[in-house]
Scaffold this active site. Structure first.
Site, PDB file in Angstrom:
ATOM      1  N   ASP A 201       0.749  -1.273  -0.074  1.00 18.81           N
ATOM      2  CA  ASP A 201       0.051  -0.169   0.114  1.00 18.81           C
ATOM      3  C   ASP A 201       0.930   1.082   0.075  1.00 18.81           C
ATOM      4  O   ASP A 201       2.094   1.348   0.469  1.00 18.81           O
ATOM      5  CB  ASP A 201      -0.820  -0.061   1.325  1.00 18.81           C
ATOM      6  CG  ASP A 201      -2.321  -0.265   0.929  1.00 18.81           C
ATOM      7  OD1 ASP A 201      -2.633  -0.616  -0.136  1.00 18.81           O
ATOM      8  OD2 ASP A 201      -3.091  -0.046   2.088  1.00 18.81           O
ATOM      9  N   LYS A 223      -2.924   3.478  -3.653  1.00 14.68           N
ATOM     10  CA  LYS A 223      -3.818   4.415  -4.155  1.00 14.68           C
ATOM     11  C   LYS A 223      -3.587   5.744  -3.505  1.00 14.68           C
ATOM     12  O   LYS A 223      -2.978   5.842  -2.354  1.00 14.68           O
ATOM     13  CB  LYS A 223      -5.129   3.900  -3.920  1.00 14.68           C
ATOM     14  CG  LYS A 223      -5.524   2.368  -4.307  1.00 14.68           C
ATOM     15  CD  LYS A 223      -6.680   2.122  -3.598  1.00 14.68           C
ATOM     16  CE  LYS A 223      -6.979   0.550  -3.849  1.00 14.68           C
ATOM     17  NZ  LYS A 223      -8.313   0.004  -2.985  1.00 14.68           N
ATOM     18  N   MET A 330      -9.058   9.827   5.821  1.00 11.48           N
ATOM     19  CA  MET A 330      -9.063  10.082   4.265  1.00 11.48           C
ATOM     20  C   MET A 330     -10.337  11.298   3.870  1.00 11.48           C
ATOM     21  O   MET A 330     -11.105  11.256   3.041  1.00 11.48           O
ATOM     22  CB  MET A 330      -9.615   8.734   3.651  1.00 11.48           C
ATOM     23  CG  MET A 330      -8.428   7.668   3.747  1.00 11.48           C
ATOM     24  SD  MET A 330      -9.278   6.141   2.969  1.00 11.48           S
ATOM     25  CE  MET A 330     -10.659   5.685   4.308  1.00 11.48           C
TER      26      MET A 330
END
Length: 406
Positions: A201, A223, A330
Site C-alpha cells: 500500500d 492508491k 481520508m
C-alpha cells in the site's frame, strides 16, 4: 569442552520420565507435554504446577521417592532434577544402563544429554525452532537464544523456505501502522521475513520494505486520492493468484487492515479461493496519528468515547457534544463539506478541530481551528493527504492548540 551432537527428538506418544517435583522439573515437563509426550513424574512431593497437571490427568504422578530402574520402564527419555546429587546420579546411571538418554539438570558438565535453550517462531509454512547449547553454561545458551529470537522477531534474519516443492501458498494481511518502521508488530516482521511476495500500500512502512532481500518481489498497488491504478477487485485477484502459485504473500497495508482498510474484502476473496489467510492487526492511524500530535482520542473528564468514520462519504449524524471525539480518515478533500454537515447535525461552530498531516514523519504538521474555521485554515496552509482530522474537546490538549489558534 565436551563434544555434543544437537538433535531433534519426536516425543509424540512416547514416555518421558521426570524424576523430581520442583520448579525445574515442572518447566521441563510442560515442554515435554507441548511436544506430545506421555509424562510420568516420580517424586514424593510436587510443586503447585505439577500438582495441577496431575490433577487434570495430563501427567502420571508416582508419589514417592525414586525406587530404581523399574521406574524407568518403557521410557524413551529421562529427566532428573531432585535437588539431591546422589539421587540424580543414581537415576542417570540407571538410565545409561538401560541405554536411555538422561538429562541430569543438577550436573551440566556431566550429564549425557541436555535440553537446549530454545524458542519457536511460527510461520505460515510451519514452525522454526531455535536451539542454543553452550556446554556447562546454560546462561550463555539463553543469551544466544534470546539474541537470535530477537533478530527473527525484527525481521533481521530470513525465514523464507528453501525447499518449496509441494508447498501450499498463503496470504497474510499485515497492518503496517501509521508508516513508522518501529510501529510494525513483531508478527508483521516475522511474516515479512517469510514472504516471497509483498503487495504494498502507499502508506505502508517503506523502510521495512526497502530492507527486504532482492529475491522478494514487491508489487505496489498504492492508491492516491482520486487515483486508483489497481482496482480493489484486481488486488484481490493478485493475492489469490500469487498464493495459488505456492508462494507466501504479505499484503502490507497502512494502519490496520480492518479499520477502513478493505481487509475484510481481501480475506473473503482468499477464503473463497481456498487460500490460507492470516490477519495481523496494525496500529491504526485513527488513534496513533492523533497521539503523535499530543491528542488522546479519549481523556478523563474531557472525552468518554470516539467514533472513526471515512471522509470519502458524507459524515452521518453522530453524538454532537465535544466530549465525543470524531476521527476522520481520508477526509482532506471533503473537509469543507464535512464541517458544514457537522454544524448542520448540531456540532458547535466553536468545537475544536485538528488536522494532523504525515503523522510520525519528520515533517509532521498539525493545523488547528474550529468547526467554523478549519476548512479555511486548511486551504490557507495547503493541507495535503495523508492526514487525520480530529474533532472534539480533546484537541485543546494538543501542544499546537491555543485559546485563539493562529
Amino acid at each position: 569442552m565436551k563434544s555434543a551432537l544437537p538433535v531433534v527428538l519426536d516425543l509424540t506418544g512416547r514416555l518421558v520420565v521426570a524424576v523430581g517435583g520442583g520448579p525445574v522439573s515442572a518447566r521441563r515437563v510442560r515442554s515435554f507435554l507441548e511436544e506430545g509426550a506421555v509424562v510420568r513424574v516420580v517424586a514424593p512431593w510436587a510443586c503447585e504446577d505439577l500438582r495441577d497437571l496431575a490433577a487434570t490427568g495430563r501427567v502420571e504422578w508416582v508419589e514417592r521417592d525414586y525406587a530404581g530402574p523399574a521406574d524407568l520402564d518403557g521410557a524413551w527419555f529421562v529427566h532428573t532434577a531432585t535437588g539431591e546429587p546422589s539421587v540424580d546420579r543414581e537415576v542417570a546411571a540407571d538410565a545409561e544402563a538401560l541405554r536411555v538418554w538422561c538429562v541430569d539438570a543438577t550436573d551440566a558438565a556431566g550429564t549425557t544429554a541436555s535440553v537446549t535453550a530454545r524458542a519457536d517462531v511460527t510461520t505460515p509454512d510451519g514452525r522454526v525452532t531455535i536451539a542454543a547449547y553452550a556446554a556447562g553454561d546454560p546462561g550463555l545458551a539463553v543469551t544466544v537464544r534470546d539474541g537470535v529470537e530477537q533478530a527473527l522477531a525484527t525481521g533481521r534474519l530470513d525465514l523464507r523456505r528453501t525447499r518449496t516443492h509441494g508447498r501450499r501458498g498463503w496470504v497474510a494481511l499485515v497492518g503496517g501502522g501509521p508508516g513508522a518502521d518501529g510501529l510494525l508488530t513483531a508478527r508483521g516482521h516475522e511474516l515479512l521475513a517469510s514472504a516471497d511476495v509483498v503487495v504494498l500500500d502507499r502508506l505502508a512502512p517503506r523502510g521495512v520494505v526497502d530492507r527486504l532481500p532482492a529475491s522478494v518481489r514487491v508489487i505496489d498497488v498504492g492508491k492516491t486520492p482520486g487515483h486508483h491504478p489497481v482496482p480493489q477487485a484486481r488486488i484481490n485477484d493478485v493475492l489469490v493468484e500469487e498464493a495459488q502459485r505456492g508462494l507466501g504473500v504479505v499484503r502490507l497495508k497502512g494502519g490496520d487492515p480492518y479499520v477502513l482498510g478493505r481487509g475484510g474484502e481481501e480475506r473473503a476473496a482468499c477464503e473463497a479461493a481456498g487460500v490460507p489467510v492470516e490477519v495481523v492487526p496494525g496500529v491504526t492511524s485513527a488513534v496513533s496519528v492523533p497521539a503523535a500530535a499530543g491528542i488522546p482520542v479519549t481523556h478523563r473528564g474531557v472525552a468518554r468515547g470516539f467514533t472513526v468514520v471515512t471522509g470519502h462519504d458524507d459524515v452521518p449524524a453522530l453524538p454532537t457534544g465535544g466530549d465525543h471525539t470524531l476521527v476522520l480518515l481520508m477526509g482532506v478533500t471533503t473537509l469543507p463539506r464535512t464541517m458544514d454537515l457537522l454544524a448542520t447535525h448540531g456540532r458547535s461552530p466553536d468545537c475544536p478541530v485538528a488536522v494532523v498531516e504525515r503523522g510520525f514523519a519528520p515533517d509532521q504538521r498539525v493545523t488547528v481551528g474550529t468547526v467554523a474555521t478549519i476548512a479555511d485554515r486548511a486551504e490557507a496552509v495547503g493541507i495535503e493527504a495523508p492526514a487525520v482530522v480530529v474533532v472534539g474537546d480533546v484537541v485543546r490538549l494538543a501542544p499546537a492548540w491555543t485559546d485563539e489558534p493562529a
